[in-house]
Design a protein around this motif. Structure first.
Motif, PDB file in Angstrom:
ATOM      1  N   TYR A 188      -1.446  38.613 -22.624  1.00  0.00           N
ATOM      2  CA  TYR A 188      -2.096  38.244 -21.366  1.00  0.00           C
ATOM      3  C   TYR A 188      -1.162  37.411 -20.506  1.00  0.00           C
ATOM      4  CZ  TYR A 188      -2.844  33.780 -23.762  1.00  0.00           C
ATOM      5  OH  TYR A 188      -2.668  32.612 -24.452  1.00  0.00           O
ATOM      6  N   ALA A 189      -1.555  37.261 -19.260  1.00  0.00           N
ATOM      7  CA  ALA A 189      -0.876  36.382 -18.323  1.00  0.00           C
ATOM      8  C   ALA A 189      -1.951  35.532 -17.655  1.00  0.00           C
ATOM      9  CB  ALA A 189      -0.110  37.179 -17.286  1.00  0.00           C
ATOM     10  N   ALA A 190      -1.674  34.238 -17.528  1.00  0.00           N
ATOM     11  CA  ALA A 190      -2.638  33.323 -16.922  1.00  0.00           C
ATOM     12  C   ALA A 190      -1.900  32.246 -16.140  1.00  0.00           C
ATOM     13  CB  ALA A 190      -3.522  32.681 -17.994  1.00  0.00           C
ATOM     14  N   VAL A 191      -2.564  31.756 -15.104  1.00  0.00           N
ATOM     15  CA  VAL A 191      -2.044  30.647 -14.306  1.00  0.00           C
ATOM     16  C   VAL A 191      -3.141  29.606 -14.177  1.00  0.00           C
ATOM     17  CG1 VAL A 191      -1.209  29.933 -12.029  1.00  0.00           C
ATOM     18  CG2 VAL A 191      -0.459  32.115 -12.999  1.00  0.00           C
ATOM     19  N   HIS A 192      -2.761  28.335 -14.378  1.00  0.00           N
ATOM     20  CA  HIS A 192      -3.656  27.203 -14.165  1.00  0.00           C
ATOM     21  C   HIS A 192      -3.106  26.390 -12.998  1.00  0.00           C
ATOM     22  CE1 HIS A 192      -5.523  27.004 -18.475  1.00  0.00           C
ATOM     23  NE2 HIS A 192      -5.623  28.201 -17.924  1.00  0.00           N
ATOM     24  N   ALA A 193      -3.919  26.198 -11.974  1.00  0.00           N
ATOM     25  CA  ALA A 193      -3.530  25.421 -10.792  1.00  0.00           C
ATOM     26  C   ALA A 193      -4.400  24.169 -10.730  1.00  0.00           C
ATOM     27  CB  ALA A 193      -3.697  26.263  -9.528  1.00  0.00           C
ATOM     28  N   HIS A 194      -3.754  23.018 -10.692  1.00  0.00           N
ATOM     29  CA  HIS A 194      -4.453  21.732 -10.671  1.00  0.00           C
ATOM     30  C   HIS A 194      -4.311  21.077  -9.302  1.00  0.00           C
ATOM     31  CE1 HIS A 194      -4.540  21.524 -15.185  1.00  0.00           C
ATOM     32  NE2 HIS A 194      -3.504  22.321 -15.013  1.00  0.00           N
ATOM     33  N   GLY A 195      -5.344  20.384  -8.863  1.00  0.00           N
ATOM     34  CA  GLY A 195      -5.271  19.636  -7.610  1.00  0.00           C
ATOM     35  C   GLY A 195      -6.618  19.061  -7.238  1.00  0.00           C
ATOM     36  N   LYS A 196      -6.599  18.247  -6.201  1.00  0.00           N
ATOM     37  CA  LYS A 196      -7.833  17.623  -5.714  1.00  0.00           C
ATOM     38  C   LYS A 196      -8.486  18.502  -4.655  1.00  0.00           C
ATOM     39  CE  LYS A 196      -6.654  12.875  -6.749  1.00  0.00           C
ATOM     40  NZ  LYS A 196      -7.424  12.833  -7.949  1.00  0.00           N
ATOM     41  N   LEU A 197      -9.796  18.570  -4.720  1.00  0.00           N
ATOM     42  CA  LEU A 197     -10.582  19.375  -3.793  1.00  0.00           C
ATOM     43  C   LEU A 197     -10.708  18.661  -2.445  1.00  0.00           C
ATOM     44  CD1 LEU A 197     -12.500  21.952  -3.770  1.00  0.00           C
ATOM     45  CD2 LEU A 197     -14.332  20.302  -4.034  1.00  0.00           C
ATOM     46  N   ARG A 198     -10.467  19.398  -1.380  1.00  0.00           N
ATOM     47  CA  ARG A 198     -10.674  18.903  -0.020  1.00  0.00           C
ATOM     48  C   ARG A 198     -11.671  19.831   0.658  1.00  0.00           C
ATOM     49  NH1 ARG A 198      -8.671  18.836   5.489  1.00  0.00           N
ATOM     50  NH2 ARG A 198      -7.461  20.749   5.308  1.00  0.00           N
ATOM     51  N   VAL A 199     -12.641  19.248   1.316  1.00  0.00           N
ATOM     52  CA  VAL A 199     -13.698  20.011   1.990  1.00  0.00           C
ATOM     53  C   VAL A 199     -13.322  20.210   3.454  1.00  0.00           C
ATOM     54  CG1 VAL A 199     -16.132  19.948   2.670  1.00  0.00           C
ATOM     55  CG2 VAL A 199     -15.443  19.123   0.418  1.00  0.00           C
ATOM     56  N   ILE A 200     -13.554  21.418   3.949  1.00  0.00           N
ATOM     57  CA  ILE A 200     -13.289  21.731   5.360  1.00  0.00           C
ATOM     58  C   ILE A 200     -14.568  22.318   5.949  1.00  0.00           C
ATOM     59  CG2 ILE A 200     -11.854  23.009   6.982  1.00  0.00           C
ATOM     60  CD1 ILE A 200      -9.736  23.099   4.691  1.00  0.00           C
ATOM     61  N   ASP A 201     -15.183  21.558   6.822  1.00  0.00           N
ATOM     62  CA  ASP A 201     -16.440  21.982   7.453  1.00  0.00           C
ATOM     63  C   ASP A 201     -16.206  22.170   8.950  1.00  0.00           C
ATOM     64  OD1 ASP A 201     -19.061  22.685   7.693  1.00  0.00           O
ATOM     65  OD2 ASP A 201     -19.880  20.686   7.341  1.00  0.00           O
ATOM     66  N   GLU A 202     -15.287  23.106   9.264  1.00  0.00           N
ATOM     67  CA  GLU A 202     -14.913  23.382  10.649  1.00  0.00           C
ATOM     68  C   GLU A 202     -15.086  24.878  10.906  1.00  0.00           C
ATOM     69  OE1 GLU A 202     -10.843  22.087  11.023  1.00  0.00           O
ATOM     70  OE2 GLU A 202     -11.302  20.173  10.056  1.00  0.00           O
ATOM     71  N   PRO A 203     -15.997  25.256  11.794  1.00  0.00           N
ATOM     72  CA  PRO A 203     -16.257  26.680  12.041  1.00  0.00           C
ATOM     73  C   PRO A 203     -15.012  27.496  12.399  1.00  0.00           C
ATOM     74  CG  PRO A 203     -17.951  25.336  13.068  1.00  0.00           C
ATOM     75  CD  PRO A 203     -16.908  24.390  12.558  1.00  0.00           C
ATOM     76  N   ALA A 204     -14.100  26.963  13.210  1.00  0.00           N
ATOM     77  CA  ALA A 204     -12.901  27.723  13.599  1.00  0.00           C
ATOM     78  C   ALA A 204     -12.021  27.985  12.384  1.00  0.00           C
ATOM     79  CB  ALA A 204     -12.124  26.974  14.677  1.00  0.00           C
ATOM     80  N   TRP A 205     -11.850  26.988  11.501  1.00  0.00           N
ATOM     81  CA  TRP A 205     -11.056  27.155  10.279  1.00  0.00           C
ATOM     82  C   TRP A 205     -11.701  28.222   9.399  1.00  0.00           C
ATOM     83  CZ3 TRP A 205     -11.558  27.124   5.056  1.00  0.00           C
ATOM     84  CH2 TRP A 205     -10.409  26.971   4.289  1.00  0.00           C
TER      85      TRP A 205
END
Length: 185
Positions: free
Chosen positions: A105-122
């Motif tokens: 198998y092949a697997a990737v683990h990506a770690h980081g902090k969650l950021r919320v984006i509540d912008e309709p254009a984005w």
């Protein structure tokens, strides 16, 4: 993730390639009831000075409590191709019998902090990119603009964007590297 050196993959372009080819990741975080996982289609953006391993982007339903956990550590897990490997394929089975089944198998683990984006254009720009990418192979690709504008506006109010600047990236390619060329499946 336990990764012996012979299975370790560190090339950023290879890790990003797996995440792009298999974009449905499992986003894991700790909640009040323990570990929680959400399965989300991600977009991987190239590295920046603030995110040397790239940026993951996705969206969730506003009803999903995930978006209320901004700032928390998260782990996004991506899995590529995998296959069961039977001992019957190995010459060693006939010689000594000292073989066992396994999985490649092949697997990737990506770690980081969650950021919320509540912008309709984005959100709209993100949905257009995500849709265009996944519809590209269709004979007549659907586009977000094919739906009535009022309907899209209503849906945009029902979702929230998330972004994870990747701070650590781990890759594991367990693909029978320990076998001779003649024994590899």
């Amino acid at each position: 993730m336990y990764t012996p050196n012979r299975f370790r993959e560190t090339r950023l372009e290879v890790l990003h390639g797996l995440m792009a080819a298999h974009p449905l990741g499992a986003l894991v975080r700790v909640g009040k009831d323990g570990l929680i996982a959400d399965h989300l289609p991600f977009e991987i953006a190239p590295p920046t000075p603030e995110a040397p391993f790239g940026i993951l982007r996705a969206h969730v339903a506003r009803a999903n409590p995930l978006w209320r956990t901004g700032g928390l550590d998260t782990l996004a897990i991506f899995q590529g191709a995998h296959a069961y490997i039977t001992p019957a394929w190995f010459a060693e089975k006939q010689r000594s019998g000292e073989v066992v089944p396994t999985f490649d198998y092949a697997a990737v683990h990506a770690h980081g902090k969650l950021r919320v984006i509540d912008e309709p254009a984005w959100l709209l720009a993100f949905l257009n990119r995500l849709t265009d990418r996944h519809e590209a192979a269709q004979a007549q690709p659907w586009q977000v603009g094919d739906a009535p504008a009022a309907y899209i506006d209503k849906l945009l109010k029902a979702i929230v964007g998330i972004e994870i600047a990747i701070t650590r990236l781990e890759g594991k390619w367990k693909t029978s590297q320990y076998l001779s060329a003649l024994e590899r499946p």
